[in-house]
Motif scaffolding. Structure first.
Motif: not given
Length: 344
Positions: A3-9, A19-22, A36-43
């Motif tokens: 499988s192949v994947g992308i890194l999002s942020q 990021l959504k466009e990619i 992706s990394g995530v921020d609990p303050n930006y759901i």
């Protein structure tokens, strides 16, 4: 299964539209994963990336550590919020005990738990496998190292990956894009390489099933190259003048029967072969040859070492210098396609 994947942020509010466009482009091309990394303050960012992943059937997994869990107000035994956010897997980056990892892996929500393949204590791996109710709940993914000269060697990445792969746990690694001087890569020697080639090198190892582009903003061409590498390894060939119609059959077909020899790579295809003897010259590293007089099978031999001329081998071209290193990485049972790029 590769499988192949992308890194999002998903935590980057300032870049979420890009990021959504990619992610949309990757989904349309048939990419399988988003990390992706995530921020609990930006759901909202998490939800928007998760929505795209769901749309294209992509596995969406995020990086977690104890601080991230506290930010979401959850514990290793209570992960329901991630299921509600349509996240498919949690990568246990650092800071968790072995027992914490087992608790998370034994969740009843269908969440996959990703072990950190770069730093996970291999002497504890069998213990975890034994304690986890379903091996299918486990995956593994390496770290990436953006700072030059800090990443793993290819040999070490393969050695670590082998331990997981042999226990039925699929392994992911990150590749950089050549535009990033200090890009996100798992393996140091991949810095500066074409991402399609980097992905091919990892897939050819036989122990890394999943490849993720470490640059959060790859070009469309880079996405296409990496997607292509999931299906076959590409070797570009400078074709010599005088190529016959029969010899031209060697190009742009997929060779599934690939055998690695001491002196050469052998690519075989069972098709009618009317190749006649021609251009019998000394073979050298990178020489692309076809055997003549073989009626029912096509045999392409790409030599890795210099050898004398043989009347059974027509020399029809040579591997492009930029692809010469692939001769040392091709694995058996890996599909290969020869791409002619012109006459020399």
């Amino acid at each position: 299964m590769r499988s192949v994947g992308i890194l999002s942020q998903a935590w980057r509010k300032d870049k979420i539209n890009e990021l959504k466009e990619i992610a949309e482009k990757a989904g349309k091309l048939g990419f399988n994963e988003i990390w992706s990394g995530v921020d609990p303050n930006y759901i909202d960012g998490i939800k928007e990336i998760a929505e795209i992943a769901e749309k294209y059937g992509m596995y969406f997994f995020i990086d977690i550590n104890p601080e991230i869990l506290r930010g979401f107000g959850v514990t290793p035994s209570n992960l329901e919020i991630f299921k509600k956010l349509k996240i498919g897997g949690l990568r246990a980056d650092y800071g968790f005990s072995i027992e914490d990892i087992i608790k998370m892996a034994n969740n009843d929500l269908g969440l996959k738990i990703e072990l950190n393949a770069s730093i996970f204590p291999l002497d504890k791996l069998d213990y975890v496998v034994k304690k986890v109710k379903d091996i299918e709940s486990l995956k593994a993914s390496h770290d990436f190292y953006p700072i030059k000269y800090t990443a793993l060697s290819l040999e070490d990445a393969i050695r670590k990956s082998k331990e997981f792969k042999e226990r039925g746990i699929p392994v992911a690694a990150f590749i950089p894009t050549p535009r990033e001087i200090e890009g996100r890569t798992t393996v140091e020697m991949l810095r500066g390489k074409n991402p399609g080639k980097s992905a091919s090198i990892l897939f050819n190892s036989g122990y890394i099933d999943r490849v993720i582009i470490g640059d959060p903003f790859p070009t469309e061409e880079e996405l296409k190259e990496v997607k292509e590498s999931k299906d076959y390894t590409k070797i570009r060939v400078l074709v010599y003048p005088g190529l016959t119609e029969e010899e031209n059959k060697m190009f742009n077909i997929r060779f599934s029967d690939v055998r690695v020899k001491e002196y050469a790579l052998a690519l075989n295809q069972i098709i009618e072969n009317g190749i006649k003897q021609r251009n019998i010259v000394k073979r050298f590293r990178g020489a692309v040859t076809v055997m003549n007089g073989r009626k029912d099978v096509v045999e392409v031999w790409i030599f890795k070492k210099e050898v004398e001329a043989d009347p059974r081998f027509n020399v029809i071209g040579e591997v492009l210098p930029e692809d010469m290193d692939m001769l040392d990485y091709i694995g058996e049972r890996i599909d290969v396609k020869l791409i002619p790029i012109g006459m020399k």
